[in-house]
Design an enzyme around this catalytic site. Sequence first.
Site, PDB file in Angstrom:
ATOM      1  N   THR A 125       0.728  -1.132   0.099  1.00 17.26           N
ATOM      2  CA  THR A 125      -0.033  -0.069   0.081  1.00 17.26           C
ATOM      3  C   THR A 125       0.846   1.335  -0.007  1.00 17.26           C
ATOM      4  OG1 THR A 125      -1.305   1.173   1.455  1.00 17.26           O
ATOM      5  CG2 THR A 125      -0.192  -0.557   2.698  1.00 17.26           C
ATOM      6  N   ALA A 151       2.465   0.533   9.460  1.00 21.39           N
ATOM      7  CA  ALA A 151       3.685  -0.251  10.164  1.00 21.39           C
ATOM      8  C   ALA A 151       3.699  -1.660   9.661  1.00 21.39           C
ATOM      9  CB  ALA A 151       3.790   0.062  11.474  1.00 21.39           C
ATOM     10  N   LYS A 153       2.283  -3.331   7.357  1.00 19.83           N
ATOM     11  CA  LYS A 153       2.495  -3.297   5.859  1.00 19.83           C
ATOM     12  C   LYS A 153       3.901  -3.265   5.505  1.00 19.83           C
ATOM     13  CE  LYS A 153      -0.304  -4.431   3.195  1.00 19.83           C
ATOM     14  NZ  LYS A 153      -0.784  -5.763   2.605  1.00 19.83           N
TER      15      LYS A 153
HETATM   16  P1  NAD Z   1     -10.057  -6.660   2.836  1.00 17.71           P
HETATM   17  O1  NAD Z   1      -9.959  -6.198   4.187  1.00 17.71           O
HETATM   18  O2  NAD Z   1     -11.350  -6.126   1.856  1.00 17.71           O
HETATM   19  O3  NAD Z   1      -9.857  -8.067   2.632  1.00 17.71           O
HETATM   20  C1  NAD Z   1      -8.970  -8.894   3.303  1.00 17.71           C
HETATM   21  C2  NAD Z   1      -9.304 -10.486   2.862  1.00 17.71           C
HETATM   22  O4  NAD Z   1      -8.088 -11.089   3.768  1.00 17.71           O
HETATM   23  C3  NAD Z   1     -10.537 -10.870   3.476  1.00 17.71           C
HETATM   24  O5  NAD Z   1     -11.061 -11.712   2.697  1.00 17.71           O
HETATM   25  C4  NAD Z   1      -9.968 -11.581   4.675  1.00 17.71           C
HETATM   26  O6  NAD Z   1     -10.921 -12.646   5.347  1.00 17.71           O
HETATM   27  C5  NAD Z   1      -8.546 -12.287   4.315  1.00 17.71           C
HETATM   28  N1  NAD Z   1      -7.915 -12.356   5.487  1.00 17.71           N
HETATM   29  C6  NAD Z   1      -7.634 -11.577   6.582  1.00 17.71           C
HETATM   30  N2  NAD Z   1      -6.624 -12.156   7.506  1.00 17.71           N
HETATM   31  C7  NAD Z   1      -6.241 -13.438   6.976  1.00 17.71           C
HETATM   32  C8  NAD Z   1      -5.401 -14.460   7.226  1.00 17.71           C
HETATM   33  N3  NAD Z   1      -4.746 -14.469   8.719  1.00 17.71           N
HETATM   34  N4  NAD Z   1      -5.409 -15.518   6.712  1.00 17.71           N
HETATM   35  C9  NAD Z   1      -6.096 -15.655   5.257  1.00 17.71           C
HETATM   36  N5  NAD Z   1      -6.810 -14.614   4.664  1.00 17.71           N
HETATM   37  C10 NAD Z   1      -7.193 -13.530   5.682  1.00 17.71           C
HETATM   38  O7  NAD Z   1      -8.709  -5.892   1.871  1.00 17.71           O
HETATM   39  P2  NAD Z   1      -8.581  -5.552   0.673  1.00 17.71           P
HETATM   40  O8  NAD Z   1      -8.962  -3.949   0.874  1.00 17.71           O
HETATM   41  O9  NAD Z   1      -9.230  -6.107  -0.521  1.00 17.71           O
HETATM   42  O10 NAD Z   1      -6.938  -5.320   0.522  1.00 17.71           O
HETATM   43  C11 NAD Z   1      -6.385  -6.440   0.070  1.00 17.71           C
HETATM   44  C12 NAD Z   1      -4.755  -6.071  -0.123  1.00 17.71           C
HETATM   45  O11 NAD Z   1      -4.598  -4.751  -0.725  1.00 17.71           O
HETATM   46  C13 NAD Z   1      -4.221  -5.983   1.634  1.00 17.71           C
HETATM   47  O12 NAD Z   1      -3.173  -6.683   1.638  1.00 17.71           O
HETATM   48  C14 NAD Z   1      -4.139  -4.325   1.600  1.00 17.71           C
HETATM   49  O13 NAD Z   1      -3.081  -4.108   2.424  1.00 17.71           O
HETATM   50  C15 NAD Z   1      -4.014  -3.976   0.348  1.00 17.71           C
HETATM   51  N6  NAD Z   1      -4.247  -2.612  -0.211  1.00 17.71           N
HETATM   52  C16 NAD Z   1      -5.576  -2.315   0.081  1.00 17.71           C
HETATM   53  C17 NAD Z   1      -5.888  -1.066  -0.472  1.00 17.71           C
HETATM   54  C18 NAD Z   1      -7.335  -0.307  -0.160  1.00 17.71           C
HETATM   55  O14 NAD Z   1      -7.800   0.749  -0.812  1.00 17.71           O
HETATM   56  N7  NAD Z   1      -8.526  -1.431  -0.045  1.00 17.71           N
HETATM   57  C19 NAD Z   1      -5.051   0.090  -0.762  1.00 17.71           C
HETATM   58  C20 NAD Z   1      -3.622  -0.382  -1.138  1.00 17.71           C
HETATM   59  C21 NAD Z   1      -3.179  -1.656  -0.913  1.00 17.71           C
END
Ligand code: NAD
Length: 340
Positions: A125, A151, A153
């Site tokens: 991110t 932190a 991440k």
């Molecule tokens: P989200 O919270 O919608 O989904 C996270 C998923 O991970 C869920 O399905 C959850 O069940 C699963 N999960 C959580 N802990 C777990 C574990 N211990 N083992 C297995 N599965 C687990 O998140 P998102 O918004 O889809 O984000 C996905 C990725 O993209 C993340 O790594 C996040 O840091 C990154 N990201 C998100 C954004 C954003 O704007 N949403 C921006 C930049 C980066």
Amino acid sequence: MRVLITGGCGFIGSNFIRYFNSKHPYYKILNVDKLTYAGNLENLKGIERKGNYHFVRADISSASVMRRIFDKFRPDAVINFAAETHVDRSILSPAPFIKTNVVGVGVLLNLSLKYHVKKFLQISTDEVYGSILHGSFREDSPLDPSSPYAASKAAADMLVISYYKTHGLPVLITRSSNNYGPYQFPEKLIPLVILNAMNNKKVPVYGDGMNIRDWLYVEDNCEAIDLVFHEGKIGEIYNIGGENELTNLYVVKYIIKLLGKSESLITFVKDRPGHDRRYSLSLSKIRRQIGWHPKVSFETGLKRTIEWYRKNQRWLKNAQSGEYRNFYKQYYSKLGLKEF
Ligand code: NAD
Ligand code: TYD
């Protein structure tokens, strides 16, 4: 190719699996997700019937369970979306963030090395860079995270890079800005505002509403991730942004206008502790090396998103489970916001 995708039942992961599967129908996909409050099997409805897609419920931080999964599936590549992702939650209880986002990534890296994975893509991110008032962060900018989420991440990114430097594990990292679009859990700004405004409920704006985020339509991110996965240079990091830097207040007012609601719903509330003022990414590396740029304008993306939430009221109701309400009760009471 056999691709292990973690966190595929969340917002970006589910959009990505649908995109990736339609682009590469012959790849075998194993989706491993713990199904936390943010994971929802409904997000991938329809895809489970495809013979090349399988789902296993598991926690990436459980080394023994993950070892059995690697041993059976023998992935050629790993794409890690699994994470705890909500900044406000990380302020209230950071432990799950450290467990999943740091320990979990450590488990995946170890197993990827052991099972000779040919590509490990970590989904990171822009929040790892922290806040920037002028200019934009490049991939070699120093990391300066503000929240426990950011932190954790940043720690994961460091671990990923260390496995490349120390063990030669073929890794890639993408760092994207704020995504929005269908299937986003209604704890994040855009779906929360759509949901509250649709129901004529107050819309909480933290601080003065002048914090800036760069909004990226999720499908654009999926396209970029797919390109980095196939064409990115091993050991490299790629920023992915939407080139839509907007204040929160602008975004909130725009949604309210598109929904035909009144701005009187806007309620300024106590600021988030450690609230980053502005995020901004330089996209020159991904443009130059991969030839990618964002395609969906904020207006088009937001209209599509609102339409999706309008048509998926049942999905929204399910998302707002007891756990969701409990969190907000706790969080808002900590902020002294009894009226929410
Ligand atoms: P989200 O919270 O919608 O989904 C996270 C998923 O991970 C869920 O399905 C959850 O069940 C699963 N999960 C959580 N802990 C777990 C574990 N211990 N083992 C297995 N599965 C687990 O998140 P998102 O918004 O889809 O984000 C996905 C990725 O993209 C993340 O790594 C996040 O840091 C990154 N990201 C998100 C954004 C954003 O704007 N949403 C921006 C930049 C980066
Ligand atoms: P969020 O969607 O939580 O993403 P992030 O904090 O990871 O960027 O929040 C986006 C911006 O909106 C952020 O500056 C905090 C602000 N915000 C509000 O003003 N009100 C809200 O109810 C929420 C959830 C966020």
